[in-house]
Design a protein around this motif. Structure first.
Motif, PDB file in Angstrom:
ATOM      1  N   GLN A 129       9.628   6.095  35.127  1.00  8.70           N
ATOM      2  CA  GLN A 129       8.348   6.422  35.771  1.00  8.70           C
ATOM      3  C   GLN A 129       8.362   5.827  37.179  1.00  8.70           C
ATOM      4  O   GLN A 129       8.877   4.719  37.369  1.00  8.70           O
ATOM      5  CB  GLN A 129       7.178   5.858  34.956  1.00  8.70           C
ATOM      6  CG  GLN A 129       6.997   6.477  33.577  1.00  8.70           C
ATOM      7  CD  GLN A 129       6.538   7.931  33.622  1.00  8.70           C
ATOM      8  OE1 GLN A 129       6.106   8.430  34.666  1.00  8.70           O
ATOM      9  NE2 GLN A 129       6.662   8.624  32.499  1.00  8.70           N
TER      10      GLN A 129
ATOM     11  N   SER B  42      11.856  11.359  25.199  1.00  9.99           N
ATOM     12  CA  SER B  42      11.561   9.918  25.206  1.00  9.99           C
ATOM     13  C   SER B  42      12.245   9.146  26.319  1.00  9.99           C
ATOM     14  O   SER B  42      11.943   7.953  26.492  1.00  9.99           O
ATOM     15  CB  SER B  42      11.968   9.322  23.856  1.00  9.99           C
ATOM     16  OG  SER B  42      13.314   9.651  23.590  1.00  9.99           O
ATOM     17  N   GLY B  43      13.184   9.758  27.076  1.00 10.07           N
ATOM     18  CA  GLY B  43      13.888   9.000  28.103  1.00 10.07           C
ATOM     19  C   GLY B  43      14.572   7.797  27.479  1.00 10.07           C
ATOM     20  O   GLY B  43      15.185   7.892  26.406  1.00 10.07           O
TER      21      GLY B  43
END
Ligand SMILES: C[S@@+](CC[C@H](N)C(=O)[O-])C[C@H]1O[C@@H](n2cnc3c(N)ncnc32)[C@H](O)[C@@H]1O
Length: 433
Positions: free
Chosen positions: A265, A294-295
Motif C-alpha cells: 500500500q 492478499s499480496g
C-alpha cells in the motif's frame, strides 16, 4: 450543445461544480459539460473549449472571474508541470468532500443509491513510502517524475507527497544513474522506504544487464547509503545486486520479508486505516476468514488475531513471503495459496467454508470472483478497492446476489491526486434462489 462547439473558438463563462474522476474541475452549462484542468469547485471561470472527452469537452482556463473560497496556494513549485498531482490548488476539506462525492456518483451509476458512505479518511502529505522515479539519461539528463500529459521527465527538486527519507536520497540516485550506461536513455527507479531501510529497484526501458564494473559501482553505492537492497529488472524479473539485509514490513503481529517489486500500500497510514476497517467489520464469531488478492498479507496478518486466515494471491513470490512470515504466536499462521482469481476464482462451494471473505483486487476489479461470491452463503464480505468504477460494478453483482451494503468508507491515501481507496462492508441479507 457540446457537439456543435467543434469549430467554435469563443470562450464561455462557467462555474466549477465538482471534481471529475481525472482530477479536473467539472462545469455543466447550456453549452454542455466541461472538464477544466486546475479548476477548483466554486470558481467562476472564462474557459476556452478544447477537444472532446467522454460526455463533454476539455477546456482551458482563460481567466479566473471569481475565485473559489476553497482555492489555495499549491504546496509544490512543480505543480501543473509535474504529472503527479492534480489537486494541490484545492483545500484539504474540499478534496475530502469531493472524493466522497466521487464515490457516491460512481455507486449511483450502477444503481447503488442511498448507500451509507462515511466521511473520507484523509492521510497526511509526506507519507508516500514507495515512489517510482523516472530518469532520462540522454542529452539534458533529468531525474524526477514524468511531466503532465508527457513522457518527458521533469527534474525534481521537491515533492510534498513523498516521505522526506526518500526525497533526501534522490540527489544520490541522480548522481549514480548519470554513470550507469546500462540503464539506457530512459529508466524507472522505484524506492521503497521499508522498516529495515531503503529498497531500490532499477528498471531500464530496454533489456540490458549492468556490466561487471557497474555491478561493483551499484554494490558500493548500496553500502555507502546503507540500503537494505538494490535490484535490477530488465524485464526478466528482479535480480538483487546488493542484498544487504531482508526488506521487512510489520503486518499485524507478523514480520514479512518483501520480495523485490512486491505490492505494498502506498502509505503506512492508509494501510492502517484499511486494515482497521477490515478487522472491525469482522466479529469474533467469524472464525474462518479468507483474504483474496492478499499480496504479502497486509490484511491477512491483522485478521489472524481473531481467527484462522487463508490467503489467496496470484504472485508466487508474495505467497512465499506470507508463508515465511515470522509470527510470535506458536502454531498460528496464515495459510496461503497461489491462485489466479481471474481465471480460476474460488467457487461458491469453496467460499462457503469461510465466515468472512475480504477481497482487494487490482484496478481491474474482480468480476469473475465476485460472481462466485454472489452465489455463496458467506455471511460477511469486505471489499477493498482503489478503483470506484470497477468496485461499483462488482458491488452491483453482490447486491444482486443478495448482499446488503452496510458501509462504504473512502480513504484518501493518494494526496492531491484524484485516486481513492475504498473499504466496503457487506452482509448477506438473503440467499439467491
Ligand atoms: C491491490 S493489491 C492488494 C494486496 C494486499 N491486500 C495489500 O493490501 O497489500 C492486489 C493484489 O492482487 C494480486 N493479483 C492481481 N491479479 C490477480 C489474479 N488474477 N489472481 C490473484 N491475485 C491477483 C496482485 O499481485 C496484488 O498483490
Amino acid at each position: 450543445m457540446v457537439n456543435s462547439l467543434s469549430n467554435i473558438r469563443r470562450n464561455f463563462t462557467v462555474s466549477v461544480e465538482s471534481i471529475g474522476a481525472q482530477g479536473d474541475g467539472v462545469a455543466n452549462g447550456p453549452e454542455g459539460r466541461f472538464y477544466i484542468p486546475f479548476g477548483a469547485p466554486g470558481d467562476q471561470l472564462s474557459i476556452t473549449p478544447g477537444k472532446r472527452r467522454g460526455d463533454g469537452r476539455e477546456a482551458a482556463i482563460s481567466t479566473v472571474i471569481a475565485t473559489s473560497p476553497d482555492r489555495i496556494i499549491p504546496a509544490c513549485r512543480h505543480f501543473e508541470t509535474c504529472g503527479g498531482c492534480t489537486l494541490q490548488h484545492v483545500a484539504a476539506a474540499r478534496i475530502a468532500a469531493e472524493k466522497k462525492a466521487m464515490l457516491i456518483r460512481s455507486l449511483a451509476r450502477r444503481g447503488l443509491n442511498d448507500i451509507p458512505v462515511a466521511e473520507t479518511v484523509t492521510v497526511a502529505p509526506e507519507t508516500r513510502r514507495r515512489v517510482r522515479f523516472a530518469a532520462h539519461n540522454g542529452q539534458a539528463p533529468a531525474f524526477g517524475f514524468r511531466r503532465r500529459n508527457s513522457r518527458f521527465v521533469m527534474d525534481l527538486t521537491e515533492c510534498p507527497v513523498t516521505r522526506p527519507s526518500i526525497l533526501a536520497f534522490a540527489p544520490a540516485l541522480r548522481a549514480l544513474i548519470a554513470n550507469l550506461p546500462a540503464l539506457g536513455v530512459s529508466a524507472e527507479i522505484s524506492v521503497t522506504d521499508s522498516e529495515s531501510g531503503l529498497d531500490v529497484l532499477m528498471a531500464p526501458s530496454k533489456q540490458s544487464e549492468p556490466s561487471f564494473a557497474e555491478r561493483e559501482a551499484l554494490a558500493d553505492f548500496a553500502t555507502r547509503y546503507d540500503l537494505a537492497r538494490l535490484s535490477w529488472d530488465d524485464g526478466h524479473g528482479p535480480e538483487p545486486i546488493a542484498a544487504r539485509r531482508e526488506v521487512t514490513m510489520q503486518f499485524g503481529a507478523a514480520t514479512i520479508a518483501l520480495p523485490p517489486g512486491a505490492f505494498l500500500q502506498p502509505t503506512a497510514e492508509g494501510e492502517a486505516a484499511i486494515a482497521g476497517l477490515v478487522v472491525s467489520a469482522i466479529d469474533d464469531a467469524a472464525r474462518s476468514r479468507a483474504d483474496l488478492f492478499s499480496g504479502c498479507g497486509a490484511l491477512s496478518f491483522p485478521l489472524l488475531a481473531g481467527g484462522t486466515v487463508h490467503a489467496f494471491e496470484g504472485d508466487s513470490g508474495m505467497v512465499d513471503a506470507a508463508r515465511r512470515a515470522i509470527y510470535p504466536t506458536a502454531g498460528r499462521t496464515v495459510t496461503a495459496d497461489v491462485r489466479d482469481l481471474a481465471r480460476d476464482p474460488l467457487t461458491a462451494t469453496e467460499l462457503n467454508r469461510f465466515d468472512a471473505v475480504v477481497f482487494d483486487p487490482p484496478r481491474a476489479g474482480a468480476a469473475p470472483q465476485t460472481r462466485e461470491l454472489a452465489d455463496s452463503t458467506v455471511p460477511t464480505i469486505v471489499a477493498v478497492s482503489c478503483n470506484p468504477a470497477t468496485l461499483s460494478r462488482d458491488l452491483r453483482i453482490l447486491v444482486d446476489g443478495g448482499y446488503r451494503i452496510e458501509s462504504a468508507t473512502p480513504i484518501d491515501q493518494f494526496a492531491w491526486s484524484p485516486h481513492i481507496e475504498v473499504v466496503v462492508v457487506l452482509r448477506r441479507s438473503f440467499n439467491r434462489t
